[in-house]
Scaffold this motif. Structure first.
Motif, short mmCIF file in Angstrom:
data_model
loop_
_atom_site.label_atom_id
_atom_site.label_comp_id
_atom_site.label_asym_id
_atom_site.label_seq_id
_atom_site.Cartn_x
_atom_site.Cartn_y
_atom_site.Cartn_z
N GLN A 210 0.79 -0.90 -0.33
CA GLN A 210 -0.09 -0.18 -0.27
C GLN A 210 1.05 0.66 -0.26
OE1 GLN A 210 -2.97 -0.19 -0.19
NE2 GLN A 210 -3.42 -2.01 0.07
N ASP A 211 0.05 2.09 -0.85
CA ASP A 211 0.65 3.96 -0.40
C ASP A 211 1.71 4.44 0.87
OD1 ASP A 211 0.76 3.32 -3.28
OD2 ASP A 211 -1.35 4.96 -3.05
N PHE A 212 0.61 4.06 1.91
CA PHE A 212 1.34 4.75 2.61
C PHE A 212 2.64 3.81 3.38
CE2 PHE A 212 -1.72 0.79 4.09
CZ PHE A 212 -1.01 0.38 5.54
N VAL A 213 2.46 2.15 3.97
CA VAL A 213 3.88 1.60 3.55
C VAL A 213 5.43 2.48 3.20
CG1 VAL A 213 5.31 -0.84 3.96
CG2 VAL A 213 2.32 -0.27 4.22
N THR A 214 4.78 2.80 1.66
CA THR A 214 5.87 2.85 0.96
C THR A 214 6.51 4.58 1.27
OG1 THR A 214 4.28 1.90 -1.28
CG2 THR A 214 6.35 3.78 -1.69
N MET A 215 5.14 4.94 1.86
CA MET A 215 5.85 6.16 2.24
C MET A 215 5.96 6.68 3.21
SD MET A 215 6.11 9.76 2.19
CE MET A 215 4.20 9.66 0.69
N ALA A 216 5.81 6.02 4.11
CA ALA A 216 6.28 5.13 5.91
C ALA A 216 8.38 4.83 5.23
CB ALA A 216 5.69 3.86 6.69
N ARG A 217 8.46 4.08 4.18
CA ARG A 217 9.98 3.49 3.71
C ARG A 217 10.55 4.85 3.36
NH1 ARG A 217 8.22 -1.92 1.20
NH2 ARG A 217 8.18 -3.37 3.28
N VAL A 218 9.68 6.05 2.06
CA VAL A 218 10.61 7.35 2.39
C VAL A 218 10.80 7.53 2.95
CG1 VAL A 218 10.12 8.89 0.71
CG2 VAL A 218 9.14 6.54 0.41
N LYS A 219 10.31 7.84 4.35
CA LYS A 219 10.57 8.55 5.46
C LYS A 219 11.09 8.20 6.25
CE LYS A 219 6.06 10.80 5.56
NZ LYS A 219 4.94 11.21 6.43
N GLY A 220 11.96 7.06 6.39
CA GLY A 220 13.10 5.99 6.74
C GLY A 220 12.61 5.73 7.99
N VAL A 221 11.35 4.86 7.89
CA VAL A 221 10.78 4.28 8.80
C VAL A 221 10.87 3.26 9.13
CG1 VAL A 221 8.54 3.57 10.26
CG2 VAL A 221 8.92 5.92 9.13
N SER A 222 11.93 2.70 10.48
CA SER A 222 12.20 1.20 10.57
C SER A 222 11.59 0.32 10.24
CB SER A 222 12.71 1.15 11.51
OG SER A 222 11.63 0.91 12.99
N ASP A 223 12.03 -1.04 9.61
CA ASP A 223 11.52 -2.09 8.88
C ASP A 223 10.55 -2.37 10.57
OD1 ASP A 223 12.36 -1.87 6.63
OD2 ASP A 223 14.10 -3.62 6.44
#
Length: 320
Positions: A210-223
């Protein structure tokens, strides 16, 4: 609240249908129910007449059903013809055992399935994923009584670390109670764990795209944070629903498991009643099990609508 009230008529209709089917379960058996209860060795004409009079077997079926339903609504399921014990008292005495085993089985299944499902989704396509998916698929094909026999052999016979039979009440000795409950609960939990793992894996893979997960990864949120804070909750709705539905499977499986482990639960009570042709007991236990299954599923449906408001809103919009 409006959604809850709108579901109550459906619940009542389902419970009414369950009561009818449970009543017909024993009323439509071939032969004379009084003869089935007494057995051929005790079936004197006087005894048959007494049983038929007590159970109202000479009345029309609709009258018998209404009388039986009226008594059941007050908690009176009749008396066992084998022990003369009130059916309601027998169920109440044994219900805590079945409830403990069932709850413990669901807890164990979820504790195992959630990390395995998350790991399998996170490593989708890898050897780890294939190993977890293959194992889960294989466990689905193994009946719980076979799992129980294997667990008895390993932990009770070979290692001797857990008892194979017997029961200790929690109030008498909590530690011994847990030891007695662990193998039966594991026997029921293994198959449920496989179902939960495969379901959570599928939902987690979809959520991670989903897009919100992609956005979280872009922001550098840990796995780790993405998996447990962002992806797990929206992926757990189906898991919660299936866990509620599987209560019926656990209740059904408890008949075999409680018999194998000699547990004084409702499942064992039902098995003994069937073997002893105690139709009054069979009818009462079957009704309680069926009603419990319906009520649990209704509760899960309501909780699901609270966790995901789109469910109730979507149905309201559909009616409009």
């Amino acid at each position: 609240m409006r959604y809850v009230l709108s579901r109550i008529p459906s619940l009542l209709a389902t419970l009414l249908a369950v009561s009818v089917l449970t009543f017909l379960l024993t009323s439509l058996l071939p032969g004379d129910p009084a003869l089935q209860i007494l057995g051929a060795e005790n079936a004197t004409p006087e005894a048959i007449a007494a049983v038929r009079a007590e159970l109202g077997l000479d009345d029309p079926m609709p009258v018998r059903y209404l009388n039986w339903l009226g008594d059941a609504l007050t908690g009176d399921f009749g008396r066992s013809y084998r022990t003369n014990e009130p059916v309601a008292d027998a169920i109440i005495d044994r219900l805590p055992v079945t409830a403990e085993i069932g709850i413990l089985a669901i807890v164990i299944a979820l504790l195992l399935a959630i990390p395995l499902g998350i790991l399998s989704a996170y490593k989708a396509g890898s050897r780890i994923d294939r190993a977890i998916s293959g194992t889960s698929f294989g466990l689905l094909a193994v009946p719980n009584f076979m799992v129980a026999i294997l667990l008895i052999y390993v932990f009770a016979v070979s290692l001797g670390v857990l008892p194979a039979t017997g029961w200790v009440n929690f109030t008498d000795n909590p530690a011994q109670n847990l030891r007695a409950a662990l193998l039966p609960a594991l026997s029921l939990a293994i198959a449920e764990m496989a179902v939960y793992t495969r379901l959570l894996r599928t939902d987690m893979i979809a959520t991670l795209q989903q897009d919100f997960v992609t956005m979280a990864r872009v922001k550098g949120v840990s796995d780790r944070r993405i998996l447990f804070r962002h992806a797990l909750r929206p992926s757990s709705f189906s898991l919660m629903t299936v866990a509620g539905v599987q209560v019926g499977a656990i209740i059904g499986g408890s008949v075999v498991i409680e018999t194998l482990f000699a547990l004084p639960g409702v499942g064992r009570l039902l098995f003994d009643a069937v073997v002893q042709r105690d139709l009054v007991m069979v009818q009462g236990v079957a009704l309680v099990i069926a009603v419990s299954y319906v009520v649990v599923n209704f509760t899960v449906d309501i909780l699901y609508s609270f966790l995901d408001p789109r469910i109730s809103h979507g149905r309201s919009a559909a009616r409009v």
